[in-house]
Enzyme design. Sequence first.
Site, PDB file in Angstrom:
ATOM      1  N   ASP A  58       2.368  -9.016 -17.010  1.00 11.78           N
ATOM      2  CA  ASP A  58       2.194  -8.027 -18.077  1.00 11.78           C
ATOM      3  C   ASP A  58       1.341  -6.845 -17.638  1.00 11.78           C
ATOM      4  OD1 ASP A  58       3.752  -9.547 -19.759  1.00 11.78           O
ATOM      5  OD2 ASP A  58       2.058 -10.536 -20.746  1.00 11.78           O
ATOM      6  N   LYS A  82       3.852   1.424  -3.891  1.00 14.75           N
ATOM      7  CA  LYS A  82       3.425   0.599  -5.021  1.00 14.75           C
ATOM      8  C   LYS A  82       4.329   0.732  -6.245  1.00 14.75           C
ATOM      9  CE  LYS A  82      -1.388   0.454  -3.528  1.00 14.75           C
ATOM     10  NZ  LYS A  82      -2.798   0.675  -3.871  1.00 14.75           N
ATOM     11  N   GLY A 109      -5.492  12.231  -8.703  1.00 11.77           N
ATOM     12  CA  GLY A 109      -4.257  11.641  -8.208  1.00 11.77           C
ATOM     13  C   GLY A 109      -3.419  11.093  -9.342  1.00 11.77           C
ATOM     14  N   ALA A 110      -2.157  10.797  -9.024  1.00 15.77           N
ATOM     15  CA  ALA A 110      -1.250  10.283 -10.051  1.00 15.77           C
ATOM     16  C   ALA A 110      -0.258   9.278  -9.473  1.00 15.77           C
ATOM     17  CB  ALA A 110      -0.505  11.440 -10.719  1.00 15.77           C
ATOM     18  N   GLY A 111      -0.596   8.663  -8.331  1.00 17.59           N
ATOM     19  CA  GLY A 111       0.272   7.671  -7.717  1.00 17.59           C
ATOM     20  C   GLY A 111      -0.043   6.268  -8.196  1.00 17.59           C
ATOM     21  N   GLY A 112       0.389   5.277  -7.414  1.00 20.31           N
ATOM     22  CA  GLY A 112       0.214   3.891  -7.812  1.00 20.31           C
ATOM     23  C   GLY A 112      -1.233   3.478  -7.976  1.00 20.31           C
ATOM     24  N   THR A 156       0.834  -1.195   0.000  1.00 20.59           N
ATOM     25  CA  THR A 156       0.000   0.000   0.000  1.00 20.59           C
ATOM     26  C   THR A 156       0.870   1.246   0.000  1.00 20.59           C
ATOM     27  OG1 THR A 156      -1.934   1.020   1.058  1.00 20.59           O
ATOM     28  CG2 THR A 156      -0.271   0.081   2.526  1.00 20.59           C
TER      29      THR A 156
END
Length: 286
Positions: free
Chosen positions: A81, A69, A128-131, A65
């Site tokens: 993949d 990530k 947002g732009a994280g994992g 978490t």
Amino acid sequence: MIKPVQTELYAVIGNPVAHSLSPVMMNAAFRSMNVPATYLALQADELPEDLETLARFGFRGLSVTLPHKELAYRLADHVDDMARTIGAVNTLMREGSAWIGCNTDWLGATKALRRVTELEGREALILGAGGAARAVAFGMKREGARVTIANRCVEKGKALAKSFRCDFIPLAILDRARFDRHFDVVVQCTSVGLQGTIPTVLVSDSFFEPGMVVMETVYRPLRTPFLNAAKRAGATIVHGTDMLVYQGVAQLEWWLSRPIPEFPCVAAMKQAIHEVLSKEKNAQDD
């Protein structure tokens, strides 16, 4: 003769991690299937060293978490993949001397959303732009949605949008009075609203519209200020616990190499989460 019980070890790793409902949920799943396994919550601050330590202690699988990530993706010895396309992993499994990575967040998000709406052809906004945002963007694009990324850090947001051929808008634009673009689906993928963090407003209440589908990836508290504002505006809300459960089911299927039945397993996972959150709500009401 007394014999020791062989128990497999699993854990969720991150920072913060004390809020995580994954141990409650996953241990309920293991009990319901009579799987001899224990699932813990472990704070991880130095991921490369922590993964080595967990391997030495014999951990079989890990849920990853915030904020690890994307780093876990880079540290994994092998990834599938889907994870390679997303560029983030939320699940690790130990095979021999290697950590194998995959991503189940996108499965959890799309399944939670498909329970209330079709995604093909819908205008979708991801905050947002994280994992987590990377996984949700991948899943939404795969389902045929037209995806736009909004983020405070313009550089990181544009990079994510470019990776998945999405539109990008600065998060601040959403609060402008004359912003009139319509979105059918909105997914909040930041840590804003997480229990124990400083309260922050992502968008004004006027952003939400009747008929919108609004999903939160934060699940503790169950109803964040973001979801409350969407509900007041007449939007259909999807709790973060829905995504949590479905991504967890996919993790279990991968770790155990078997289908996970709705009854008793998934029902037990949902019930365990409900009991914890109900107790918290009752305590607050008192």
